[in-house]
Design an enzyme around this catalytic site. Sequence first.
Site, short mmCIF file in Angstrom:
data_model
loop_
_atom_site.label_atom_id
_atom_site.label_comp_id
_atom_site.label_asym_id
_atom_site.label_seq_id
_atom_site.Cartn_x
_atom_site.Cartn_y
_atom_site.Cartn_z
N ASN A 9 7.82 2.77 -13.89
CA ASN A 9 7.14 1.87 -13.52
C ASN A 9 7.82 1.16 -12.19
O ASN A 9 8.80 0.35 -12.66
CB ASN A 9 6.87 0.96 -14.55
N TRP A 10 7.34 1.18 -11.10
CA TRP A 10 8.19 0.73 -10.00
C TRP A 10 7.94 -0.87 -9.77
O TRP A 10 8.23 -1.37 -8.91
CB TRP A 10 7.74 1.48 -8.57
N LYS A 11 6.90 -1.20 -10.38
CA LYS A 11 6.48 -2.53 -10.32
C LYS A 11 6.25 -3.01 -8.84
O LYS A 11 5.50 -1.98 -7.98
CB LYS A 11 7.49 -3.80 -10.95
N HIS A 96 0.30 -4.00 -19.29
CA HIS A 96 1.67 -4.24 -19.29
C HIS A 96 2.06 -5.90 -19.47
O HIS A 96 1.20 -6.63 -19.02
CB HIS A 96 2.44 -3.76 -17.65
N GLU A 98 3.83 -7.83 -18.10
CA GLU A 98 3.89 -8.67 -16.80
C GLU A 98 2.36 -8.97 -16.60
O GLU A 98 2.25 -10.11 -15.96
CB GLU A 98 4.67 -8.09 -15.72
N GLU A 168 6.66 -1.59 -25.82
CA GLU A 168 7.55 -2.09 -24.92
C GLU A 168 7.75 -3.72 -25.47
O GLU A 168 7.00 -4.61 -25.31
CB GLU A 168 7.01 -2.49 -23.39
N GLY A 174 13.51 -5.50 -18.71
CA GLY A 174 14.21 -6.32 -17.69
C GLY A 174 15.30 -7.16 -18.00
O GLY A 174 16.05 -7.93 -17.14
N SER A 213 14.41 -1.76 -20.74
CA SER A 213 16.02 -1.68 -20.54
C SER A 213 16.38 -0.20 -20.66
O SER A 213 17.62 -0.14 -21.34
CB SER A 213 16.49 -2.78 -21.07
N GLY A 234 11.37 0.80 -16.25
CA GLY A 234 11.06 0.00 -15.02
C GLY A 234 12.30 0.04 -13.77
O GLY A 234 12.57 1.06 -13.09
N GLY A 235 13.37 -1.06 -14.11
CA GLY A 235 14.27 -1.05 -13.13
C GLY A 235 15.28 0.31 -12.94
O GLY A 235 15.73 0.43 -11.72
C1 PEP Z 1 8.62 -1.80 -17.57
O1 PEP Z 1 8.43 -2.40 -16.60
O2 PEP Z 1 7.84 -1.27 -18.24
C2 PEP Z 1 10.16 -1.92 -18.09
C3 PEP Z 1 10.39 -1.19 -19.30
O3 PEP Z 1 11.01 -2.31 -17.40
P1 PEP Z 1 12.73 -2.24 -17.62
O4 PEP Z 1 13.00 -0.59 -17.86
O5 PEP Z 1 13.29 -2.56 -16.28
O6 PEP Z 1 12.93 -2.88 -18.72
#
Ligand code: PEP
Length: 249
Positions: A9-11, A96, A98, A168, A174, A213, A234-235
């Site tokens: 997930n590049w957000k 999600h 966010e 999640e 994050g 994470s 994500g990150g």
């Molecule tokens: C996400 O955005 O779905 C996520 C899990 O982010 P991160 O890996 O940065 O915690």
Amino acid sequence: MQKPVFAANWKMHNGPQETRAYLQRFLAAYPEDPSRTVIFFPPAVSLAIAGFALRERPEILVGVQNVYWEEKGAFTGETSAPMARDAGAKVALVGHSERRQYFGDTDEVTARKCAAACKAGLIPMLCVGERLDERERNATQAVVLRQFKTGVSRLEPSQIANMVIAYEPVWAIGTGRTARPEDATAVHTAIRRSLREMIGPKAAEVPILYGGSVNAENAAELLAAPEIDGLLVGGASLDPETWVRIVRA
Ligand code: PEP
């Protein structure tokens, strides 16, 4: 045993030019591997270029990070599921945290988006997860199962059998804090039980991913835990070489 699923997930990162450059590096470092499924969720403006960059690697899927439930109309700024599909998406991320936290996506809104994704022929990847205060008052499973049951409430059993679920925990997204594998397994087991009540033995085929994470160091341990069928990242997916290391976990 199904193939593990690795979803990036590049957000709100990687516009079209950055997407092209990223995927060049990723493809150079990641020869085809039929033992795993890889999905990229770029921003909507980069969907078409991602699809083009991956045209010779049909085993790698592209997904949209969000859809609106109407197909077209006066909804400025929104992307419909059929439009995302037309741009190359095969999967749609819905619910999600966010989206829930910053854009007011409720369980019911998420259910409409899941249904719209299915109607357009996209696979919904439904995200569920508790906040820290909910975990601290032992409400994790109640929250997650409520989000899950409402999220799929507008789907037919055959559509539920073809979806993906991502657990999640909000406090892990994050933040650098990851759920312990056994805690994630407990939640995944509860989701699987609920799935079995809805669709019987086909529940075993629905991938349940963990996200929050994940990085190149903890990916293998999480993947090895029972009931964790893949990872939503994500990150750590923003660097192509790191992402290759995670996909190879
Ligand atoms: C996400 O955005 O779905 C996520 C899990 O982010 P991160 O890996 O940065 O915690």
